[in-house]
Design a protein around this motif. Structure first.
Motif, PDB file in Angstrom:
ATOM      1  N   ILE A 113       0.836  -1.202   0.000  1.00  0.00           N
ATOM      2  CA  ILE A 113       0.000   0.000   0.000  1.00  0.00           C
ATOM      3  C   ILE A 113       0.871   1.253   0.000  1.00  0.00           C
ATOM      4  CG2 ILE A 113      -1.690   1.332   1.334  1.00  0.00           C
ATOM      5  CD1 ILE A 113      -2.776  -1.363   2.364  1.00  0.00           C
ATOM      6  N   ALA A 114       1.926   1.220   0.810  1.00  0.00           N
ATOM      7  CA  ALA A 114       2.817   2.377   0.892  1.00  0.00           C
ATOM      8  C   ALA A 114       3.537   2.615  -0.432  1.00  0.00           C
ATOM      9  CB  ALA A 114       3.838   2.178   2.015  1.00  0.00           C
ATOM     10  N   GLN A 115       4.012   1.560  -1.058  1.00  0.00           N
ATOM     11  CA  GLN A 115       4.734   1.699  -2.319  1.00  0.00           C
ATOM     12  C   GLN A 115       3.834   2.162  -3.452  1.00  0.00           C
ATOM     13  OE1 GLN A 115       6.582  -2.187  -2.679  1.00  0.00           O
ATOM     14  NE2 GLN A 115       8.516  -1.415  -1.867  1.00  0.00           N
ATOM     15  N   ALA A 116       2.530   1.964  -3.304  1.00  0.00           N
ATOM     16  CA  ALA A 116       1.586   2.435  -4.316  1.00  0.00           C
ATOM     17  C   ALA A 116       1.305   3.922  -4.171  1.00  0.00           C
ATOM     18  CB  ALA A 116       0.283   1.644  -4.225  1.00  0.00           C
ATOM     19  N   GLY A 117       1.860   4.530  -3.118  1.00  0.00           N
ATOM     20  CA  GLY A 117       1.678   5.962  -2.927  1.00  0.00           C
ATOM     21  C   GLY A 117       0.371   6.340  -2.269  1.00  0.00           C
ATOM     22  N   VAL A 118      -0.356   5.347  -1.730  1.00  0.00           N
ATOM     23  CA  VAL A 118      -1.636   5.638  -1.086  1.00  0.00           C
ATOM     24  C   VAL A 118      -1.430   6.312   0.268  1.00  0.00           C
ATOM     25  CG1 VAL A 118      -3.762   4.622  -0.174  1.00  0.00           C
ATOM     26  CG2 VAL A 118      -2.741   3.728  -2.278  1.00  0.00           C
ATOM     27  N   ALA A 119      -0.437   5.834   1.025  1.00  0.00           N
ATOM     28  CA  ALA A 119      -0.171   6.365   2.363  1.00  0.00           C
ATOM     29  C   ALA A 119       1.192   5.869   2.816  1.00  0.00           C
ATOM     30  CB  ALA A 119      -1.257   5.899   3.346  1.00  0.00           C
ATOM     31  N   SER A 120       1.698   6.448   3.899  1.00  0.00           N
ATOM     32  CA  SER A 120       2.932   5.943   4.486  1.00  0.00           C
ATOM     33  C   SER A 120       2.661   4.557   5.061  1.00  0.00           C
ATOM     34  CB  SER A 120       3.414   6.873   5.602  1.00  0.00           C
ATOM     35  OG  SER A 120       2.509   6.825   6.700  1.00  0.00           O
ATOM     36  N   ARG A 121       3.714   3.820   5.387  1.00  0.00           N
ATOM     37  CA  ARG A 121       3.502   2.473   5.928  1.00  0.00           C
ATOM     38  C   ARG A 121       2.735   2.525   7.243  1.00  0.00           C
ATOM     39  NH1 ARG A 121       7.726  -2.532   6.684  1.00  0.00           N
ATOM     40  NH2 ARG A 121       8.084  -2.106   4.493  1.00  0.00           N
ATOM     41  N   ARG A 122       3.066   3.503   8.086  1.00  0.00           N
ATOM     42  CA  ARG A 122       2.366   3.611   9.369  1.00  0.00           C
ATOM     43  C   ARG A 122       0.882   3.871   9.160  1.00  0.00           C
ATOM     44  NH1 ARG A 122       5.099   7.502  13.619  1.00  0.00           N
ATOM     45  NH2 ARG A 122       6.730   5.966  13.205  1.00  0.00           N
ATOM     46  N   LYS A 123       0.558   4.775   8.224  1.00  0.00           N
ATOM     47  CA  LYS A 123      -0.844   5.063   7.935  1.00  0.00           C
ATOM     48  C   LYS A 123      -1.511   3.853   7.294  1.00  0.00           C
ATOM     49  CE  LYS A 123      -4.578   7.510   7.454  1.00  0.00           C
ATOM     50  NZ  LYS A 123      -5.404   7.867   8.644  1.00  0.00           N
ATOM     51  N   ALA A 124      -0.771   3.125   6.467  1.00  0.00           N
ATOM     52  CA  ALA A 124      -1.312   1.924   5.832  1.00  0.00           C
ATOM     53  C   ALA A 124      -1.690   0.882   6.885  1.00  0.00           C
ATOM     54  CB  ALA A 124      -0.297   1.349   4.850  1.00  0.00           C
TER      55      ALA A 124
ATOM     56  N   ASP B  51       6.317   7.380  -3.318  1.00  0.00           N
ATOM     57  CA  ASP B  51       6.948   6.210  -2.697  1.00  0.00           C
ATOM     58  C   ASP B  51       6.782   6.315  -1.181  1.00  0.00           C
ATOM     59  OD1 ASP B  51       8.616   4.223  -1.705  1.00  0.00           O
ATOM     60  OD2 ASP B  51      10.192   4.576  -3.174  1.00  0.00           O
ATOM     61  N   GLY B  52       5.696   5.781  -0.673  1.00  0.00           N
ATOM     62  CA  GLY B  52       5.381   5.926   0.741  1.00  0.00           C
ATOM     63  C   GLY B  52       6.392   5.270   1.665  1.00  0.00           C
ATOM     64  N   GLU B  53       6.912   4.131   1.257  1.00  0.00           N
ATOM     65  CA  GLU B  53       7.887   3.426   2.091  1.00  0.00           C
ATOM     66  C   GLU B  53       9.164   4.262   2.251  1.00  0.00           C
ATOM     67  OE1 GLU B  53       9.861   0.324   4.215  1.00  0.00           O
ATOM     68  OE2 GLU B  53       7.764   0.853   3.857  1.00  0.00           O
ATOM     69  N   PHE B  54       9.642   4.791   1.146  1.00  0.00           N
ATOM     70  CA  PHE B  54      10.855   5.604   1.169  1.00  0.00           C
ATOM     71  C   PHE B  54      10.630   6.890   1.963  1.00  0.00           C
ATOM     72  CE2 PHE B  54      13.938   8.378  -1.345  1.00  0.00           C
ATOM     73  CZ  PHE B  54      15.039   7.910  -0.651  1.00  0.00           C
ATOM     74  N   ALA B  55       9.465   7.505   1.765  1.00  0.00           N
ATOM     75  CA  ALA B  55       9.137   8.735   2.503  1.00  0.00           C
ATOM     76  C   ALA B  55       9.124   8.476   4.000  1.00  0.00           C
ATOM     77  CB  ALA B  55       7.770   9.264   2.055  1.00  0.00           C
TER      78      ALA B  55
END
Length: 243
Positions: free
Chosen positions: A8-19, A114-118
């Motif tokens: 989900i994070a890598q799809a740009g939907v949200a950060s991993r924590r938010k995911a 890139d939510g994971e990287f962010a």
């Protein structure tokens, strides 16, 4: 297979924590079935992942640098109709800011899908430095600046040690220019740190993020990061991950 929150994070939907929050709230489904377990793994190219009923798309990751002007919100939308940082970048991908700069703070802001990287760049444990130039009221003593270097106790906890440099002072105007580098991202942190030592910030600009600077950009302008710059940021994260 990869963890659901990472996909989900890598799809740009949200950060991993938010995911992770989206999953535990029952807002994520895999192949039509709601999933609430954080340990769930999926195959990104085979499993159909939906958030709030909307399929996620695995976009190509993109990375931008913006010279954020003052009077702009570090968000993708604003319910008051004010300008937001994504207004300054023409991209088909769904971008979001890496951290934030206050409404009245200008300077270097990264945006990506890139939510994971962010999430890694924002996490204080990876110690990615952010350097600011602050114009403050008064002329701080050396001991006051040492307090910033040691860490300041704020209402939400003590700040990590900062790097601080006195640039100049203007006795007639009663102001000083101070360079300060931190690697955290507490809300209005730099402003609150200077307030804590009795020297409120009059003007604040982020000059650097890691090794990146604003050279070649005017206020309101943006550019895509070069591949070697993204690689270097990843190397900083990986290096600090091991320390």
């Amino acid at each position: 297979m990869e963890r659901l929150q990472k996909v989900i994070a890598q799809a740009g939907v949200a950060s991993r924590r938010k995911a992770e929050e989206l999953i535990t709230q029952g807002r994520v489904s895999v192949n039509g079935e709601v999933v609430t377990e954080l340990g769930t793994k999926v195959t990104p190219r085979k499993d159909k992942v939906e958030v709030d009923g909307v399929p996620i798309d695995r976009e190509e990751p993109v990375y931008f640098m913006l010279y954020k002007p003052t009077g702009v919100i570090s968000s993708v939308k604003d319910d008051k109709g004010r300008k937001v940082v994504t207004d300054f970048i023409d991209s088909e991908q769904r971008l979001f800011p890496v951290g934030r700069l206050d409404y009245d703070t200008s300077g270097l802001l990264l945006l990506t899908n890139d939510g994971e990287f962010a999430n890694q760049l924002m996490h204080p444990k990876y110690k990615v430095g952010k350097m600011y130039i602050a114009k403050v009221k008064g002329i701080p003593t050396r001991e006051s600046l040492r307090q910033l270097e040691r860490g300041i106790m704020l209402e939400d906890g003590k700040t990590a040690p900062a790097r601080v440099k006195f640039v100049s002072g203007n006795k007639s105007q009663g102001t000083s220019i101070i360079e300060i580098t931190i690697h955290e991202g507490k809300n209005r942190q730099v402003r609150r740190m200077f307030e804590a030592i009795g020297h409120p910030v009059l003007k604040l600009k982020r000059e650097m993020y890691g090794f990146l600077n604003l050279k070649g950009l005017n206020s309101g302008e943006a550019r895509e990061l070069r591949p070697h710059e993204v690689k270097q940021l990843r190397e900083i994260v990986e290096k600090n991950k091991c320390n």
